[in-house]
Write an enzyme that holds these catalytic residues in place. Structure first.
Site, PDB file in Angstrom:
ATOM      1  CE  LYS A 172      -4.074  -1.917   2.502  1.00  0.00           C
ATOM      2  NZ  LYS A 172      -5.254  -1.544   4.122  1.00  0.00           N
ATOM      3  CB  CYS A 186     -11.496  -1.811  13.499  1.00  0.00           C
ATOM      4  SG  CYS A 186     -11.675  -0.877  14.862  1.00  0.00           S
ATOM      5  CB  CYS A 211      -1.901  12.409  25.292  1.00  0.00           C
ATOM      6  SG  CYS A 211      -2.107  10.993  26.968  1.00  0.00           S
TER       7      CYS A 211
END
Length: 263
Positions: free
Chosen positions: A83, A189, A170
């Site tokens: 990719k 996911c 953060c």
């Protein structure tokens, strides 16, 4: 900036908030994109078209037929290709002025430390919590702004972290996580699917945040988590703050807290 660049970026230069100086800063900017899937593809395309000086692209995966539904930098002819290299080839054709570095490798913590030290902004377009936390650690240590995006099914999210600001939270402040949480999230996911235009919306928003940081202009989405529902075409914003005991961005406080608990 020569005449060709003035013509190419004229629509940015016309914006009072950007102008010639802002566009020049964009052209000098260096951006790291971790993950060249559904989010990384549109983010990289808009950053390249906007004339970012350098793009550093990290992804260890190869192009699969199932990617073509939403990962817009790839074509059928790219199947089986890394990719990072396929994306770099596309982006070079889009804007030859952009210097593109392709890294067809895993985003290990050591590698992220090396790369984060070389750039001005990082985009987290990865798809698992382990990588997200590694990116966050590297960005905090090197004080590099981090633009985080995520998308699954019809739900997307976007926020910005900036370790240059002492009071800024953060990623670990927002998502402290844990092994069990990480395993469940990674499974979701990988198995629940994703609506193709959703990743374009979130990825383009990540590119917008990166350009705002580089120019600079506007207000970055610090301390604001934007949630997008593609089924209802609605945005919701949730505010969050720094965790004073965060083990990543407040390690001294975390150690003091741990010591008090032990005693």
């Amino acid at each position: 900036m020569d005449d060709a660049a003035l013509t190419r970026y004229a629509r940015h230069i016309l914006l009072d908030e950007v102008g010639i100086e802002g566009q020049q800063r964009i052209r000098q900017g260096r951006v790291l994109i971790v993950g060249l899937g559904g989010l990384g593809c549109p983010a990289a395309q808009y950053l390249a078209s906007a004339g970012v000086g350098e793009l550093h692209l990290v992804d260890h995966d190869t192009v699969d037929a199932s990617n073509l539904q939403r990962q817009i930098l790839y074509r059928a002819a790219d199947l089986g290709q890394p990719k990072a290299r396929a994306a770099a080839a596309f982006l070079h054709q889009l804007n030859p002025d952009v210097l593109i570095h392709a890294y067809p490798e895993k985003a290990t913590l050591d590698r992220l430390h090396t790369l984060c030290a070389q750039v001005d902004v990082v985009l987290d377009c990865s798809d698992n919590f382990a990588t997200r936390h590694a990116i966050n650690q590297a960005c905090v240590q090197h004080r590099v702004p981090l633009v985080s995006g995520a998308a699954v099914r019809f739900s997307g999210q976007l926020t910005v972290f900036d370790a240059r600001q002492t009071q800024a939270p953060c990623y670990h402040c927002l998502f402290p996580g844990g092994d069990e949480v990480t395993e469940v999230a990674d499974m979701r996911c990988a198995t629940l699917g994703v609506f193709a235009p959703l990743v374009a919306i979130i990825g383009a928003a990540q590119a917008a945040e990166a350009l705002k940081l580089l120019a600079p202009c506007g207000a970055p989405s610090l301390g604001r988590l934007h949630l997008f529902d593609a089924l209802r075409q609605e945005w919701q914003t949730i505010r969050y703050a720094q965790d004073p005991a965060c083990a990543v961005c407040q390690p001294d406080a975390a150690r003091r807290s741990s010591a008090r608990s032990a005693s």
